[in-house]
Design a protein around this motif. Structure first.
Motif, PDB file in Angstrom:
ATOM      1  N   PRO A   1       0.799  -1.261  -0.099  1.00 48.42           N
ATOM      2  CA  PRO A   1      -0.140   0.008   0.109  1.00 48.42           C
ATOM      3  C   PRO A   1       0.991   1.056   0.042  1.00 48.42           C
ATOM      4  CG  PRO A   1      -0.759  -1.458   1.584  1.00 48.42           C
ATOM      5  CD  PRO A   1       0.382  -2.091   1.084  1.00 48.42           C
ATOM      6  N   GLU A   2       1.913   1.153   0.723  1.00 42.49           N
ATOM      7  CA  GLU A   2       2.842   2.432   0.915  1.00 42.49           C
ATOM      8  C   GLU A   2       3.347   2.718  -0.481  1.00 42.49           C
ATOM      9  OE1 GLU A   2       5.883   2.316   3.883  1.00 42.49           O
ATOM     10  OE2 GLU A   2       4.238   1.626   5.343  1.00 42.49           O
ATOM     11  N   ILE A   3       3.814   1.699  -1.051  1.00 42.37           N
ATOM     12  CA  ILE A   3       4.481   1.694  -2.407  1.00 42.37           C
ATOM     13  C   ILE A   3       3.545   2.164  -3.565  1.00 42.37           C
ATOM     14  CG2 ILE A   3       5.685   0.505  -4.407  1.00 42.37           C
ATOM     15  CD1 ILE A   3       6.785  -1.432  -2.377  1.00 42.37           C
ATOM     16  N   LYS A   4       2.187   1.884  -3.584  1.00 41.66           N
ATOM     17  CA  LYS A   4       1.191   2.257  -4.135  1.00 41.66           C
ATOM     18  C   LYS A   4       1.021   3.749  -4.070  1.00 41.66           C
ATOM     19  CE  LYS A   4      -3.547   0.608  -5.620  1.00 41.66           C
ATOM     20  NZ  LYS A   4      -4.432  -0.011  -5.239  1.00 41.66           N
ATOM     21  N   ALA A   5       0.857   4.046  -2.649  1.00 41.90           N
ATOM     22  CA  ALA A   5       0.563   5.342  -2.462  1.00 41.90           C
ATOM     23  C   ALA A   5       1.444   6.246  -2.793  1.00 41.90           C
ATOM     24  CB  ALA A   5       0.173   5.540  -0.579  1.00 41.90           C
ATOM     25  N   LYS A   6       2.755   5.805  -2.698  1.00 46.17           N
ATOM     26  CA  LYS A   6       3.908   6.745  -3.146  1.00 46.17           C
ATOM     27  C   LYS A   6       3.889   6.977  -4.554  1.00 46.17           C
ATOM     28  CE  LYS A   6       7.581   5.915   0.109  1.00 46.17           C
ATOM     29  NZ  LYS A   6       8.531   4.879   0.423  1.00 46.17           N
ATOM     30  N   ALA A   7       3.456   5.837  -5.516  1.00 46.59           N
ATOM     31  CA  ALA A   7       3.279   5.921  -7.004  1.00 46.59           C
ATOM     32  C   ALA A   7       2.071   6.836  -7.188  1.00 46.59           C
ATOM     33  CB  ALA A   7       3.067   4.674  -7.393  1.00 46.59           C
ATOM     34  N   GLU A   8       1.082   6.741  -6.414  1.00 41.10           N
ATOM     35  CA  GLU A   8      -0.086   7.640  -6.611  1.00 41.10           C
ATOM     36  C   GLU A   8       0.458   9.172  -6.336  1.00 41.10           C
ATOM     37  OE1 GLU A   8      -3.985   6.025  -5.270  1.00 41.10           O
ATOM     38  OE2 GLU A   8      -3.058   5.219  -7.096  1.00 41.10           O
ATOM     39  N   LEU A   9       1.193   9.201  -5.074  1.00 37.23           N
ATOM     40  CA  LEU A   9       1.705  10.617  -4.810  1.00 37.23           C
ATOM     41  C   LEU A   9       2.446  11.208  -6.029  1.00 37.23           C
ATOM     42  CD1 LEU A   9       0.919  11.489  -2.105  1.00 37.23           C
ATOM     43  CD2 LEU A   9       3.257  11.287  -1.357  1.00 37.23           C
ATOM     44  N   LYS A  10       3.206  10.406  -6.418  1.00 45.02           N
ATOM     45  CA  LYS A  10       3.934  10.714  -7.646  1.00 45.02           C
ATOM     46  C   LYS A  10       3.213  11.220  -8.662  1.00 45.02           C
ATOM     47  CE  LYS A  10       8.711   9.660  -9.625  1.00 45.02           C
ATOM     48  NZ  LYS A  10       9.182   8.612  -9.957  1.00 45.02           N
TER      49      LYS A  10
END
Ligand code: ADP
Length: 874
Positions: free
Chosen positions: A381-390
């Protein structure tokens, strides 16, 4: 003395032979005079002690009470019995403890003088030791029970009386002072467990059971309502006959155990339901425990036995190597390890990046390492969130709106491309820019005074602000939305994010729109003014025919207020007799889009009905759909009245003229006849001309009469079968007689009987032929033709005369219409013939039309239906 001696000897023999240890002491020094072997054995001495004093023989007893007791008996006489006296004796060189029952008896001579003491002793050492042992065992048991906090109880199944110790007393809260029977004790059991306990007791004391009793239940102390858990174990004992005679056992307080088990359970449940992966493995890496989250993440079903799985199920080959070689070594050295590991779902083989914490688990007692525990957090989820954030950051970057981010002092941390461009700043230097720098003075003041406090309390703000272009100084109106960013954990405000929309284009557009709206409003006002200025009633209706505007004339001219007329309210003032027709026609037009025209009556202020000519045209959009209807109402009451008066006058005048003209005609004919008979041909000829003029006059009068009849609906029709062709022939002949110049050519192809009003049809044919001759003064022929068209008969009259222009040709059928032109003016007429003809044809459900070319001639035609050739009179 011999006797005595012999007695002494006898006595000595008795002592010697007695199995009971015996000794006799003489004189005050307690000299041993006799001692048997049993006593010697007891003392652990031999016969050498005879003749020695007691003290000499048994020096080890010096500090023990025996000498004193012996001396007392010697001095006082009588018997002294001592039970279970402890004695420390030197036997075979060893000091040994023994217990004895002693008897010291004073021996008297015949004078009653005490001469010695007889000592008998029974060794009760074993008995005493056994008893001591029992007591000790009992004490030890009691101590053990006490140490284990176990209470004991004893129930008499016959009397139901119950005995218990102090511990039970505390456990159950039993009263200390009085006795209880079994039934009373149930009151001290928690109500929820009472039945279960009762059943267990009944079962235990049932001879058919094994007599065992083992239950755990709650007790409630009556005084303080304290609840305790107890574990009672017991056994019932049965007589051979089968009845229970004893039921006894122990009770142990397991409250703490239960509580700690509950705590353990809570802890376990916490671990089991923890959202993070938790696992325990032994030091070889064999899994011992996986919580629910871990099972889910690693694809291990709840029922799967962990022993069937191994590390290969959860790691790729490389990752397993890293874990086993590097991480486990590190863990052993540092006792804990944390970092990122790639776990693998055993079913789907999906790689799950996780942040893992390893710890060593030690035995609390020995400190020995017994396993390792791991908690893992799924990083997906964090990696996904980071990607989303990006992605979000990219979106913000490329957004066309001004996006910025600043700290709580207003120092810019970030401005996107569009923002930098809007306010004309260099993106590289944005960090040094304070937001107050690129807001106008008034906006900056607003931010400090109102927006900041609002942001801190509500978390967001939106409204209009002004930015300042840093190069040109231009003020840029923007609609700005501000959001307070808080630190996730503490909730402390840390920054402000803002989005601003450049409002210049919108404001300009709005200005243009406002101007356009103002113009439109003015135009509408003018239009309304105009509408109110015209004398006619004008109105508009929606596509569905519902009135939505009417000018002020309405209120002046009818008995209804404007508001009441809206929608279909206007129908309330329409004359009831006209209403159906109005509805019918109006609906037809709404459906077809045909222009509306109708004449009907509406109620005025005086309570009388006035005639109105109402016309409406549809306004269509580009696609041809009807948008609105525009209409006007013209008051034609006066016109109607004049018309009525004219009709009246015409009716009366033509009627009054008819009789004298008929008389004149008759007189003229008689006179012509008389002159002819008298041979006065000149005068006869004059009278013939007069007759023909009288004919014209009576035709005019007849036409006027017909018009008044048509207008008042009194035109008579008389339908009979007749020979159509013959009728045409006769009329042609009659007209031919009036003109020498024209030849009427006949092309007659309809030869059937015809049902209809012969005179009226004859009138039409005659009128067309007369006109053809009249309006072709330079021509020499007229053609009349009849044609059978199946269901109708068609009659055409063609001339080669002056013709009629295209615009005027359809008007010739109107009442009193005459084409105006230099040539026409020379030709007399009232403009009634074609009107009457067309009304007749209409009455007979036929059609009448004209084709004409100006200067070349005209062809007037009419067609009448053959089958339905009659129509009832109106
Ligand atoms: P009138 O002939 O009495 O004027 P009508 O009703 O018969 O009245 O005709 C109306 C008008 O139509 C005439 O005034 C004339 O202008 C025109 N008209 C009728 N018939 C013809 C025709 N055959 N050729 C040209 N014009 C004609």
């Amino acid at each position: 003395m011999a006797i005595l001696n012999s007695q002494e000897e006898h006595f000595s023999w008795l002592v010697e032979a007695s199995p009971i240890p015996m000794a006799v002491y003489k004189n005050e020094e307690m000299t041993i005079s006799m001692v048997n072997s049993a006593m010697l054995q007891l003392w652990g001495k031999d016969a050498s002690v005879i003749g020695k004093t007691y003290r000499e023989a048994l020096p080890e007893l010096r500090n023990q009470p025996f000498f004193t007791t012996l001396s007392q008996v010697y001095l006082q006489g009588g018997i002294c019995e001592v039970k279970e006296q402890r004695a420390e004796q030197l036997i075979s060189g060893e000091l040994q403890t023994g217990y004895f029952n002693f008897t010291y008896k004073a021996l008297e001579n015949w004078e009653g003088k005490i001469t010695g003491v007889m000592h008998t002793a029974v060794d009760v050492t074993e008995l005493v030791l056994a008893r001591l042992q029992i007591a000790e065992t009992k004490e030890r048991l009691s101590f053990a029970l006490q140490a284990a906090e176990i209470g004991i109880w004893d129930l008499d199944p016959v009397t139901h009386s119950l005995q218990w110790d102090q511990r039970c007393c505390t456990l159950f809260g039993f009263p200390e002072e009085h006795a209880l029977i079994y039934e009373d004790t149930l009151n001290y059991v928690h109500p929820a467990d009472r039945e279960m306990v009762s059943k267990a007791v009944q079962r235990a004391i049932n001879p058919e059971s094994d007599g065992n009793y083992d239950v755990r239940y709650r007790t409630i102390t009556k005084t303080d309502r304290q609840v305790r858990w107890v574990h009672c174990k017991g056994k019932a004992y049965f007589h051979p006959c089968g009845t229970a005679y004893r039921f006894a056992g122990t009770a142990q307080d397991i409250t703490e155990e239960i509580k700690s088990r509950q705590r353990e359970q809570q802890l376990l449940s916490l671990v089991a339901h923890n959202a993070d992966h938790m696992s325990v493995a032994d030091m070889k890496g064999n899994l011992i425990y996986l919580n629910n989250a871990a099972r889910l993440m690693l694809g291990v079903d709840p029922e799967t036995d962990l022993r069937t799985l191994n590390a290969h199920n959860f790691y790729t080959r490389e990752e397993l190597k890293r874990v086993q070689q590097d991480i486990m070594q590190e863990l052993k050295k540092a006792h804990s390890w944390q970092g990122t590991i790639q776990l693998m779902n055993s079913k789907t083989k999906e790689i799950i990046p996780c942040h893992v914490n390893y710890i060593l688990i030690r035995d609390t007692e020995t400190g020995e390492v017994i396993g390792r525990g791991a908690t893992a957090r799924d990083l997906r989820p964090e990696i996904k969130a980071k990607a989303e954030l990006k992605r979000l950051a990219t979106l913000v970057d490329i957004s066309e709106d001004f996006c910025n981010y600043c700290d709580l002092n207003g120092n810019t941390i970030y401005v996107n491309e569009a923002g930098s461009e809007l306010i004309g700043i260099d993106k590289a230097n944005m960090a040094v820019n304070s937001m107050y720098q690129y807001h106008s003075g008034s906006s900056s003041r607003l931010i400090k005074k109102e927006i900041f406090p609002a942001l801190l309390s509500a978390g967001k703000w939106s409204g209009n602000l002004e930015l300042v272009h840093q190069q040109t100084g231009e003020l840029i109106p923007v609609y700005k939305q501000l959001f307070l960013i808080r630190e996730e954990m503490t909730g402390q405000p840390v920054a402000i994010a803002g989005i601003a929309r450049d409002m210049r284009a919108e404001l300009n557009a709005r200005k243009v729109l406002d101007r356009k709206n103002a113009e439109l409003r003015l135009a509408l006002n003018e239009l309304e003014f105009l509408a109110n200025a015209v004398p006619a009633v004008v109105w508009t209706s929606k596509r569905d025919g519902r009135l939505d505007y009417i000018n002020e004339r309405w209120e002046e001219r009818t008995a209804q207020a404007i508001e009441e007329s809206m929608g279909s309210g206007w129908t309330a003032v329409v004359h009831p007799d006209d209403l159906d027709q109005v509805f019918l026609d109006w609906k037809h037009c709404l459906r077809t889009g045909d222009p509306y025209q109708g004449e009907f009556r509406m109620l005025d202020h005086n309570g009388s009905y006035r005639w109105w000519l109402v016309r409406a045209l549809p306004l269509r959009n580009e696609q041809g759909g009807i948008v609105k209807w525009y209409g006007s109402n013209t008051d034609i009451s006066d016109q109607k009245e004049i018309q009525r008066q004219k009709d009246n006058f015409l009716g009366v005048a033509s009627h009054e003229l008819k009789t004298p003209v008929t008389s004149i005609k008759a007189y003229a004919q008689v006179m012509e006849m008389m002159f002819r008979r008298a041979g006065d041909l000149k005068n006869a000829e004059l009278l013939a001309k007069m007759d023909s003029q009288i004919n014209k006059l009576s035709n005019l009068i007849a036409d006027l009469l017909d018009v008044t009849k048509i207008n008042t609906g009194r035109l008579q029709f008389n339908e009979v079968p007749f020979n159509f062709n013959q009728m045409v022939e006769e009329v042609t002949e009659e007209v031919q007689r009036t003109s020498d110049k024209h030849l009427i050519r006949k092309e007659l192809n309809f030869k059937q009987q015809f049902m209809g009003d012969q005179d009226r049809i004859c009138q039409v044919v005659s009128n067309l032929l007369t006109n053809a001759i009249k309006y072709s003064p330079d021509a020499d022929q007229v053609i009349i033709s009849t044609k059978d068209c199946g269901n109708e008969v068609q009659v055409c009259v063609q001339d080669f005369g002056i013709g009629i222009s295209q615009q005027k040709k359809d008007k010739v059928f109107e009442q009193f219409y005459r084409v105006s032109g230099t040539r026409e003016h020379t030709i007399p007429g009232l403009g009634l013939g074609l009107y009457i003809s067309s009304e007749i044809v209409k009455y007979l459900n036929g059609r009448i039309w004209v084709n004409s070319v100006e200067g070349k001639g005209s062809t007037f035609c009419f067609a009448l239906p053959i089958k339905k050739n009659s129509k009832k009179n109106k």
